[in-house]
Design a protein around this motif. Structure first.
Motif, mmCIF file in Angstrom:
data_model
loop_
_atom_site.group_PDB
_atom_site.id
_atom_site.type_symbol
_atom_site.label_atom_id
_atom_site.label_comp_id
_atom_site.label_asym_id
_atom_site.label_seq_id
_atom_site.Cartn_x
_atom_site.Cartn_y
_atom_site.Cartn_z
ATOM 1 N N GLY A 234 0.796 -1.220 0.000
ATOM 2 C CA GLY A 234 0.000 0.000 0.000
ATOM 3 C C GLY A 234 0.826 1.266 0.000
ATOM 4 N N ASN A 235 1.876 1.305 -0.814
ATOM 5 C CA ASN A 235 2.757 2.469 -0.861
ATOM 6 C C ASN A 235 2.818 2.983 -2.301
ATOM 7 O OD1 ASN A 235 4.799 4.396 -0.634
ATOM 8 N ND2 ASN A 235 5.959 3.165 0.836
ATOM 9 N N PRO A 236 1.777 3.687 -2.750
ATOM 10 C CA PRO A 236 1.746 4.150 -4.148
ATOM 11 C C PRO A 236 2.850 5.149 -4.475
ATOM 12 C CG PRO A 236 -0.060 5.104 -2.877
ATOM 13 C CD PRO A 236 0.562 4.058 -2.011
ATOM 14 N N ALA A 237 3.280 5.946 -3.490
ATOM 15 C CA ALA A 237 4.349 6.916 -3.752
ATOM 16 C C ALA A 237 5.651 6.195 -4.089
ATOM 17 C CB ALA A 237 4.535 7.825 -2.540
ATOM 18 N N LEU A 238 5.966 5.156 -3.310
ATOM 19 C CA LEU A 238 7.172 4.382 -3.597
ATOM 20 C C LEU A 238 7.041 3.656 -4.928
ATOM 21 C CD1 LEU A 238 9.923 3.280 -2.736
ATOM 22 C CD2 LEU A 238 8.730 1.466 -1.489
ATOM 23 N N GLN A 239 5.865 3.124 -5.194
ATOM 24 C CA GLN A 239 5.641 2.435 -6.462
ATOM 25 C C GLN A 239 5.877 3.374 -7.648
ATOM 26 O OE1 GLN A 239 1.699 0.823 -6.767
ATOM 27 N NE2 GLN A 239 2.151 -0.410 -8.568
ATOM 28 N N GLU A 240 5.389 4.593 -7.533
ATOM 29 C CA GLU A 240 5.596 5.572 -8.595
ATOM 30 C C GLU A 240 7.079 5.919 -8.738
ATOM 31 O OE1 GLU A 240 4.083 10.059 -9.901
ATOM 32 O OE2 GLU A 240 3.400 9.154 -8.025
ATOM 33 N N TRP A 241 7.787 6.041 -7.599
ATOM 34 C CA TRP A 241 9.221 6.365 -7.651
ATOM 35 C C TRP A 241 9.977 5.267 -8.399
ATOM 36 C CZ3 TRP A 241 14.026 4.553 -6.649
ATOM 37 C CH2 TRP A 241 15.067 5.471 -6.546
ATOM 38 N N ILE A 242 9.640 4.019 -8.116
ATOM 39 C CA ILE A 242 10.323 2.909 -8.776
ATOM 40 C C ILE A 242 10.057 2.936 -10.278
ATOM 41 C CG2 ILE A 242 10.542 0.401 -8.890
ATOM 42 C CD1 ILE A 242 9.596 0.351 -5.942
ATOM 43 N N ARG A 243 8.795 3.156 -10.666
ATOM 44 C CA ARG A 243 8.463 3.195 -12.094
ATOM 45 C C ARG A 243 9.177 4.352 -12.798
ATOM 46 N NH1 ARG A 243 4.523 -0.256 -13.535
ATOM 47 N NH2 ARG A 243 3.059 -1.008 -11.946
ATOM 48 N N ASP A 244 9.360 5.462 -12.088
ATOM 49 C CA ASP A 244 10.005 6.627 -12.689
ATOM 50 C C ASP A 244 11.525 6.486 -12.777
ATOM 51 O OD1 ASP A 244 7.575 7.837 -13.002
ATOM 52 O OD2 ASP A 244 7.725 9.090 -11.202
ATOM 53 N N VAL A 248 17.529 1.828 -11.721
ATOM 54 C CA VAL A 248 18.041 1.589 -10.365
ATOM 55 C C VAL A 248 16.979 0.884 -9.539
ATOM 56 C CG1 VAL A 248 19.613 3.578 -10.371
ATOM 57 C CG2 VAL A 248 17.264 3.852 -9.538
ATOM 58 N N LEU A 249 17.419 0.280 -8.436
ATOM 59 C CA LEU A 249 16.502 -0.237 -7.430
ATOM 60 C C LEU A 249 16.383 0.781 -6.300
ATOM 61 C CD1 LEU A 249 17.772 -3.946 -7.189
ATOM 62 C CD2 LEU A 249 15.856 -3.057 -8.562
ATOM 63 N N VAL A 250 15.394 0.624 -5.458
ATOM 64 C CA VAL A 250 15.231 1.543 -4.328
ATOM 65 C C VAL A 250 16.394 1.345 -3.352
ATOM 66 C CG1 VAL A 250 13.748 2.262 -2.433
ATOM 67 C CG2 VAL A 250 12.736 1.403 -4.551
ATOM 68 N N PRO A 251 17.151 2.382 -3.038
ATOM 69 C CA PRO A 251 18.232 2.230 -2.055
ATOM 70 C C PRO A 251 17.679 2.024 -0.655
ATOM 71 C CG PRO A 251 17.987 4.539 -2.654
ATOM 72 C CD PRO A 251 17.063 3.762 -3.555
ATOM 73 N N ARG A 252 18.263 1.103 0.065
ATOM 74 C CA ARG A 252 17.851 0.832 1.445
ATOM 75 C C ARG A 252 18.689 1.673 2.384
ATOM 76 N NH1 ARG A 252 17.908 -5.793 0.949
ATOM 77 N NH2 ARG A 252 16.561 -5.928 -0.915
ATOM 78 N N ALA A 253 18.034 2.367 3.279
ATOM 79 C CA ALA A 253 18.713 3.400 4.066
ATOM 80 C C ALA A 253 19.277 2.909 5.389
ATOM 81 C CB ALA A 253 17.758 4.566 4.331
ATOM 82 N N LYS A 254 18.838 1.744 5.871
ATOM 83 C CA LYS A 254 19.170 1.353 7.240
ATOM 84 C C LYS A 254 20.677 1.263 7.478
ATOM 85 C CE LYS A 254 18.587 -0.112 11.439
ATOM 86 N NZ LYS A 254 18.248 0.854 12.510
ATOM 87 N N GLY A 255 21.396 0.551 6.623
ATOM 88 C CA GLY A 255 22.835 0.402 6.814
ATOM 89 C C GLY A 255 23.564 1.724 6.712
ATOM 90 N N THR A 256 23.202 2.527 5.724
ATOM 91 C CA THR A 256 23.827 3.841 5.557
ATOM 92 C C THR A 256 23.563 4.723 6.767
ATOM 93 O OG1 THR A 256 23.566 3.687 3.151
ATOM 94 C CG2 THR A 256 23.926 5.884 4.085
#
Length: 346
Positions: A234-244, A248-256
């Motif tokens: 249920g995250n349409p904003a993230l879904q749109e970011w990925i399509r745009d 690239v893939l979505v960077p995961r922020a936890k480790g950074t």
């Protein structure tokens, strides 16, 4: 389910002495495979099979050279009279030499041409570096390690999955360079955080910590899976970011975020590269050899996010990954490369 890594004593007493034998057998097998190719391949324009066999043998030789080099350095620097600075410098130089040799062979065999845009400030920065790299194609992790050791003049400190401990050379060398292998799943969260904090605080001005925030190599299937995951959650904003951002893939922020929080002196460095995009599988490698275009690498020192809050770091990473996506798309257009195929799971 991943195969458990043997205990340290088993790796040192049993696995390490057998490793040269296994590598020798593999090299011999590839050499026997090359004999008929020497007869057949010269009649073919690309000589793909022979090129790849030669590169594979060079990789095996590099792995063996690292293992033997580690043994030799232990004899030269036994624990009772070891200088930690010389110990680290000579292992970094060993890695640099072996990776340089592999890249030189890749130039001759598969047409690798490396073009870099690296500002001098990277080498002059008097603080540890946090190297955040795009992750796509075969061998890009070795390419980043080469840049860190050879061009940046730093010791590569890497966060790695435990299965890489099966490789005797990686096990010895990267442990001696102070890399961080992810602990087994049985280790609880508090202990994991404690180990990760200790790792972050151990970084000094000679080090460059390498992270691939995407968590895995880009592929159309992984890109499609990330779109589906965002939809299911249920995250349409993230879904749109990925399509745009199709490259690239979505960077995961936890480790950074944790590294920036635990090591306040870290200077972030972004690495974007293009040219290995279509070498993510054996089939793609086969079709790509010899490489038709250079591999371009752009390195930039960037400001730290305004805070180490996870949400802030997440937005900060996505902003930089948007720039990587745009840069890769512009360069692909310049060389006449077709855009990535639509991301589908079927």
């Amino acid at each position: 389910m991943s195969v458990p890594v043997p205990p340290l004593v088993v790796r040192r007493v049993l696995r390490d002495p057998l490793w040269p034998v296994l590598l020798g057998a593999l090299a011999l097998l590839l050499g026997l495979l090359a004999l008929p190719l020497l007869v057949l391949e010269p009649w073919r324009r690309r000589n793909r099979a022979l090129r790849l066999v030669r590169l594979a043998v060079a990789g095996i030789a590099a792995d063996l050279g690292i293992l033997l080099g580690c043994w030799w350095l232990w004899l030269r620097h036994p624990p009772w009279r070891r200088d930690p600075v010389a110990w680290r410098e000579q292992h970094t130089a060993l890695l640099d030499r072996r990776l340089t040799t592999v890249l030189q062979v890749a130039e001759r065999t598969v047409g690798l041409q490396l073009r870099t845009d690296i500002p001098p400030v990277v080498a002059r920065t008097p603080h540890p570096l946090l190297v955040l790299s795009r992750h796509i194609g075969s061998g890009d992790s070795l390419l980043v390690a080469y840049l860190v050791a050879h061009t940046f003049g730093r010791t590569p400190r890497v966060m790695l999955k435990r299965f890489l401990l099966w490789d005797a050379a990686a096990d010895l060398l990267l442990n001696r360079l102070g890399s961080y292998f992810l602990p087994p799943r049985r280790v609880n969260v508090a202990e994991r955080d404690r180990r990760l904090e200790a790792f972050a605080r151990s970084l000094d001005a000679h080090d460059a910590l390498i992270l691939f925030p995407e968590g895995g190599n880009w592929s159309p299937r992984r890109h499609a899976a990330s779109i589906e995951w965002a939809e299911q959650n249920g995250n349409p904003a993230l879904q749109e970011w990925i399509r745009d951002h199709p490259r690239v893939l979505v960077p995961r922020a936890k480790g950074t975020q944790q590294m920036l929080e635990d090591s306040p002196d870290l200077v972030p460095v972004i690495i974007a590269h293009h040219g290995l995009d279509r070498t993510g599988s054996l089939g793609q490698i086969w079709r790509a050899v010899p490489l038709a275009h250079p591999v371009d690498v752009v390195v930039r020192v960037v400001d730290r996010p305004r805070s180490s809050d996870l949400e802030v770091v997440d937005l900060w990473l996505r902003e930089h990954w948007s720039q990587i996506d745009r840069w890769a798309g512009e360069l692909a257009t310049a060389v006449g490369e077709q855009p990535p195929p639509p991301s589908r799971l079927d």
